[in-house]
Design an enzyme around this catalytic site. Structure first.
Site, PDB file in Angstrom:
ATOM      1  N   SER A  42       0.795  -1.225   0.000  1.00  0.00           N
ATOM      2  CA  SER A  42       0.000   0.000   0.000  1.00  0.00           C
ATOM      3  C   SER A  42       0.829   1.276   0.000  1.00  0.00           C
ATOM      4  CB  SER A  42      -0.950   0.007   1.198  1.00  0.00           C
ATOM      5  OG  SER A  42      -0.225   0.132   2.405  1.00  0.00           O
ATOM      6  N   LYS A 119       0.743   4.599   6.993  1.00  0.00           N
ATOM      7  CA  LYS A 119       0.252   5.411   5.879  1.00  0.00           C
ATOM      8  C   LYS A 119       0.903   6.788   5.959  1.00  0.00           C
ATOM      9  CE  LYS A 119      -2.865   2.235   4.833  1.00  0.00           C
ATOM     10  NZ  LYS A 119      -2.771   1.396   3.624  1.00  0.00           N
TER      11      LYS A 119
END
Length: 278
Positions: A42, A119
């Site tokens: 990701s 993230k």
């Protein structure tokens, strides 16, 4: 008798040494740095599957999330940070707290599952965040995007979970070249980093999200292959991340392995050792 006493004392001393070492390691991990393996794609190409890093817990201060979690399903072990430091949970505050900056790559606890995620911080409290046509908009303005050479990788299972990459030129056979578009994205404060694009999908167009006070909007750099704040946590995404859920900032890749085990030295990525995270 003296020999038996000496042996008994030696065993006790060994046990005490092990206990002290575990306590010191626990304090070190709780207060300073936490190891973190990158399990998914990701955050490509900033972080690759198999990258190993230490998360700096001093960056944002301390909360219940600073306590370590231990999840080893194969051994039936699931110790959550709340099991140890739940008494500090609930007021969305931190001790010696320091707010993250836009563009930080941060590790945090998922608001629902409690699992550790990594993230990039793209939205601060009060910001209005939206995706339009795959372009991030913050407070009504699109971020600057500059095309870069495409990102290429081998279409094959990656890491211990043997995850196959998604490709813009897919489907690609095993061993083929998997391609993704790459752009240099500049956030409003001037932070610049690389992002990837695979194709058009629902997450490329979203409603306007207004980030609540004391929360942050997180996104993966591999935009079309990231479960992040674009989807609410109860619906399988991440949603807005509370301040107290932050664990720390990722600054540098310490080690990297492209194989299914770090012991396979022939799969080590020597060029990524000690690489700074932008």
């Amino acid at each position: 008798m003296a020999t038996e006493t000496k042996k008994g004392g030696g065993i006790v001393e060994t046990i005490k040494t092990v206990v002290y070492a575990l306590l010191i390691a626990g304090v070190f991990r709780t207060l300073f740095f936490q190891p973190f393996w990158i399990p998914s794609g990701s955050m490509k190409d900033t972080l690759l599957i198999g990258d190993f890093l230490f998360v700096n817990k001093m960056s944002y201060g301390y909360s219940y999330a600073s306590c370590p979690s231990l999840y080893l399903p194969n051994f039936g072990i699931d110790i959550d940070a709340r099991d140890i430091c739940g008494w500090a949970d609930g007021d969305n505050s931190r001790l010696f707290g320091s707010e993250p900056e836009r563009g930080d790559v941060a590790v945090f606890r998922h608001p629902v599952t409690g699992r550790d995620f990594i993230k990039r911080v793209v939205g601060l409290p009060g910001d209005q965040v939206r995706m339009i046509g795959g372009v991030l908009h913050i407070n009504g303005d699109p971020v600057e995007l500059v095309p870069q050479p495409v990102f290429e990788e081998t279409a094959a299972p990656q890491g211990p979970q043997r995850l196959r990459p998604r490709c813009a030129n897919g489907p690609v056979g095993n061993g083929g070249t998997c391609v993704k578009e790459r752009f240099l994205e500049t956030l409003p404060d001037g932070t610049t980093h690389s992002i990837l694009n695979i194709g058009n999908q629902g997450s490329d167009n979203t409603p306007v999200y207004t980030v609540p006070e004391g929360h942050y909007f997180m996104m993966g750099d591999n935009r079309d292959n990231s479960s992040d704040s674009r989807v609410p946590a109860v619906a399988g995404g991440v949603g807005f991340v509370p301040f107290e859920n932050l664990i720390g900032k990722a600054n540098r890749v310490m080690f990297s392995s492209a194989g299914s085990s770090m012991l396979y030295f022939w799969t080590w990525r020597g060029d990524r050792f000690f690489e700074k995270i932008e």
